[in-house]
Design a protein around this motif. Structure first.
Motif, mmCIF file in Angstrom:
data_model
loop_
_atom_site.group_PDB
_atom_site.id
_atom_site.type_symbol
_atom_site.label_atom_id
_atom_site.label_comp_id
_atom_site.label_asym_id
_atom_site.label_seq_id
_atom_site.Cartn_x
_atom_site.Cartn_y
_atom_site.Cartn_z
ATOM 1 N N ALA A 161 0.831 -1.211 0.000
ATOM 2 C CA ALA A 161 0.000 0.000 0.000
ATOM 3 C C ALA A 161 0.860 1.254 0.000
ATOM 4 C CB ALA A 161 -0.931 -0.004 1.204
ATOM 5 N N ALA A 162 1.979 1.226 0.722
ATOM 6 C CA ALA A 162 2.867 2.392 0.772
ATOM 7 C C ALA A 162 3.448 2.685 -0.612
ATOM 8 C CB ALA A 162 3.986 2.165 1.785
ATOM 9 N N ILE A 163 3.883 1.649 -1.296
ATOM 10 C CA ILE A 163 4.430 1.822 -2.650
ATOM 11 C C ILE A 163 3.336 2.307 -3.603
ATOM 12 C CG2 ILE A 163 5.438 0.612 -4.625
ATOM 13 C CD1 ILE A 163 6.811 -1.249 -2.517
ATOM 14 N N GLY A 164 2.166 1.689 -3.527
ATOM 15 C CA GLY A 164 1.050 2.084 -4.388
ATOM 16 C C GLY A 164 0.586 3.508 -4.132
ATOM 17 N N LEU A 165 0.525 3.902 -2.860
ATOM 18 C CA LEU A 165 0.093 5.258 -2.518
ATOM 19 C C LEU A 165 1.072 6.287 -3.060
ATOM 20 C CD1 LEU A 165 -1.846 7.140 -0.996
ATOM 21 C CD2 LEU A 165 -0.427 6.782 1.046
ATOM 22 N N TYR A 166 2.362 6.047 -2.870
ATOM 23 C CA TYR A 166 3.350 7.008 -3.375
ATOM 24 C C TYR A 166 3.287 7.090 -4.902
ATOM 25 C CZ TYR A 166 7.600 9.386 -4.619
ATOM 26 O OH TYR A 166 8.480 10.270 -5.174
ATOM 27 N N ALA A 167 3.190 5.937 -5.564
ATOM 28 C CA ALA A 167 3.131 5.938 -7.031
ATOM 29 C C ALA A 167 1.895 6.693 -7.525
ATOM 30 C CB ALA A 167 3.124 4.510 -7.557
ATOM 31 N N THR A 168 0.768 6.508 -6.860
ATOM 32 C CA THR A 168 -0.465 7.193 -7.254
ATOM 33 C C THR A 168 -0.341 8.696 -7.066
ATOM 34 O OG1 THR A 168 -1.802 5.273 -6.659
ATOM 35 C CG2 THR A 168 -2.942 7.386 -6.774
ATOM 36 N N LEU A 169 0.155 9.118 -5.900
ATOM 37 C CA LEU A 169 0.271 10.555 -5.638
ATOM 38 C C LEU A 169 1.312 11.216 -6.541
ATOM 39 C CD1 LEU A 169 -0.091 10.722 -1.761
ATOM 40 C CD2 LEU A 169 -1.820 11.043 -3.535
ATOM 41 N N ARG A 170 2.363 10.497 -6.834
ATOM 42 C CA ARG A 170 3.374 11.053 -7.742
ATOM 43 C C ARG A 170 2.796 11.222 -9.136
ATOM 44 N NH1 ARG A 170 9.601 9.221 -8.912
ATOM 45 N NH2 ARG A 170 9.837 10.638 -10.638
ATOM 46 N N ARG A 171 2.063 10.220 -9.597
ATOM 47 C CA ARG A 171 1.451 10.295 -10.921
ATOM 48 C C ARG A 171 0.443 11.450 -10.988
ATOM 49 N NH1 ARG A 171 -3.099 8.098 -12.083
ATOM 50 N NH2 ARG A 171 -2.955 6.505 -10.479
ATOM 51 N N LEU A 172 -0.375 11.613 -9.938
ATOM 52 C CA LEU A 172 -1.360 12.692 -9.912
ATOM 53 C C LEU A 172 -0.695 14.064 -9.852
ATOM 54 C CD1 LEU A 172 -4.033 11.146 -7.519
ATOM 55 C CD2 LEU A 172 -4.227 11.504 -9.984
ATOM 56 N N ASP A 173 0.364 14.184 -9.048
ATOM 57 C CA ASP A 173 1.094 15.456 -8.971
ATOM 58 C C ASP A 173 1.740 15.804 -10.310
ATOM 59 O OD1 ASP A 173 0.469 16.239 -6.437
ATOM 60 O OD2 ASP A 173 2.358 15.607 -5.530
ATOM 61 N N ASP A 174 2.357 14.807 -10.946
ATOM 62 C CA ASP A 174 2.997 15.047 -12.248
ATOM 63 C C ASP A 174 1.962 15.435 -13.300
ATOM 64 O OD1 ASP A 174 5.430 14.513 -11.131
ATOM 65 O OD2 ASP A 174 5.620 12.491 -11.964
ATOM 66 N N ALA A 175 0.800 14.782 -13.277
ATOM 67 C CA ALA A 175 -0.253 15.106 -14.240
ATOM 68 C C ALA A 175 -0.772 16.525 -14.003
ATOM 69 C CB ALA A 175 -1.394 14.106 -14.130
ATOM 70 N N ARG A 176 -0.891 16.913 -12.741
ATOM 71 C CA ARG A 176 -1.373 18.264 -12.408
ATOM 72 C C ARG A 176 -0.367 19.326 -12.848
ATOM 73 N NH1 ARG A 176 -0.575 21.411 -7.928
ATOM 74 N NH2 ARG A 176 0.566 19.698 -6.994
ATOM 75 N N LEU A 177 0.926 19.033 -12.659
ATOM 76 C CA LEU A 177 1.955 19.998 -13.035
ATOM 77 C C LEU A 177 2.086 20.170 -14.542
ATOM 78 C CD1 LEU A 177 4.761 19.149 -10.471
ATOM 79 C CD2 LEU A 177 3.327 21.193 -10.535
ATOM 80 N N HIS A 178 1.820 19.096 -15.288
ATOM 81 C CA HIS A 178 1.994 19.140 -16.743
ATOM 82 C C HIS A 178 0.695 19.390 -17.500
ATOM 83 C CE1 HIS A 178 5.636 16.979 -15.384
ATOM 84 N NE2 HIS A 178 6.193 17.746 -16.294
ATOM 85 N N ALA A 179 -0.404 19.619 -16.775
ATOM 86 C CA ALA A 179 -1.681 19.879 -17.438
ATOM 87 C C ALA A 179 -1.664 21.300 -18.000
ATOM 88 C CB ALA A 179 -2.832 19.718 -16.452
ATOM 89 N N PRO A 180 -2.229 21.474 -19.187
ATOM 90 C CA PRO A 180 -2.276 22.830 -19.748
ATOM 91 C C PRO A 180 -3.223 23.695 -18.921
ATOM 92 C CG PRO A 180 -3.490 21.308 -21.142
ATOM 93 C CD PRO A 180 -2.823 20.486 -20.073
ATOM 94 N N ALA A 181 -2.841 24.960 -18.764
ATOM 95 C CA ALA A 181 -3.672 25.876 -17.986
ATOM 96 C C ALA A 181 -4.900 26.260 -18.792
ATOM 97 C CB ALA A 181 -2.868 27.112 -17.617
ATOM 98 N N SER A 182 -6.035 26.380 -18.096
ATOM 99 C CA SER A 182 -7.271 26.797 -18.758
ATOM 100 C C SER A 182 -7.230 28.303 -18.999
ATOM 101 C CB SER A 182 -8.477 26.462 -17.879
ATOM 102 O OG SER A 182 -8.539 25.084 -17.647
ATOM 103 N N PRO A 183 -7.692 28.723 -20.158
ATOM 104 C CA PRO A 183 -7.693 30.169 -20.416
ATOM 105 C C PRO A 183 -8.696 30.879 -19.517
ATOM 106 C CG PRO A 183 -8.819 29.007 -22.173
ATOM 107 C CD PRO A 183 -8.229 27.961 -21.268
#
Length: 196
Positions: A161-183
């Motif tokens: 669960a610890a490995i899965g939780l970190y992988a999930t949060l890292r993926r979500l953070d990376d997706a949020r950082l690389h998402a295009p900004a809404s005009p």
């Protein structure tokens, strides 16, 4: 809480567990080996300091950082859990051979299990805090959050669960950082909303 203190607490816990563990000294893996009562107090204080550390970390990015410390601590403590398990099995087997000691087997096994489980809960506090923060920020659904909490309460599944939780949060953070900004539409004052 200052960053050096946040980093020091997990390291302090690992040092307390491995630095003076009488369990590890019994199998020749530790040269220091504190007496049982002293080691339990030191490890308990270090564990409680980590619980407090996990509860107080509320800064930006804390969910991912907490998940990282959760995973690192779980992975670093695997050798300790393996040694305790092997030691408990060997002691239980040896006690069944000696007449009269068979009655002490559940007590010794219970004490070793208690030490391991308290350590599991102390390290899982980072996971619990990461799950709570992620759920409040909408990063995890209620079912995913509950699943992670339940898995953090059991041996072996807590590491998964610890490995899965970190992988999930890292993926979500990376997706949020690389998402295009809404005009932003100046007429409406809202993102991506047409003016009316």
């Amino acid at each position: 809480m200052p960053t050096p203190v946040r980093v020091a607490f997990p390291i302090l816990l690992l040092a307390a567990v491995y630095g003076g563990s009488p369990v590890l000294s019994l199998v020749g893996l530790d040269a220091v080996g504190l007496p049982w009562d002293t080691w339990i107090i030191v490890a308990l204080v270090a564990g409680l300091a980590n619980v407090v550390n996990a509860c107080l970390d509320r800064s930006e990015g804390s969910a991912r950082r907490l998940a990282l410390w959760n995973m690192v601590l779980k992975l670093c403590l695997i050798p300790f859990y393996v040694v305790v398990f092997v030691l408990a099995a060997a002691l239980s087997l040896a006690m069944t051979v000696q007449p009269g000691l068979i009655f002490a087997t559940p007590i010794v096994a219970g004490l070793l299990f208690l030490v391991d489980y308290v350590l599991l809960l102390c390290t899982s506090s980072y996971g619990f805090s990461a799950v709570a923060r992620s759920y409040r920020r909408g990063m995890l659904s209620g079912v995913a959050a509950l699943t992670h909490v339940l898995l953090h309460l059991m041996f072996i599944t807590d590491v998964i669960a610890a490995i899965g939780l970190y992988a999930t949060l890292r993926r979500l953070d990376d997706a949020r950082l690389h998402a295009p900004a809404s005009p932003v539409d100046p007429a409406s004052g809202a993102t991506g909303q047409p003016a009316r």
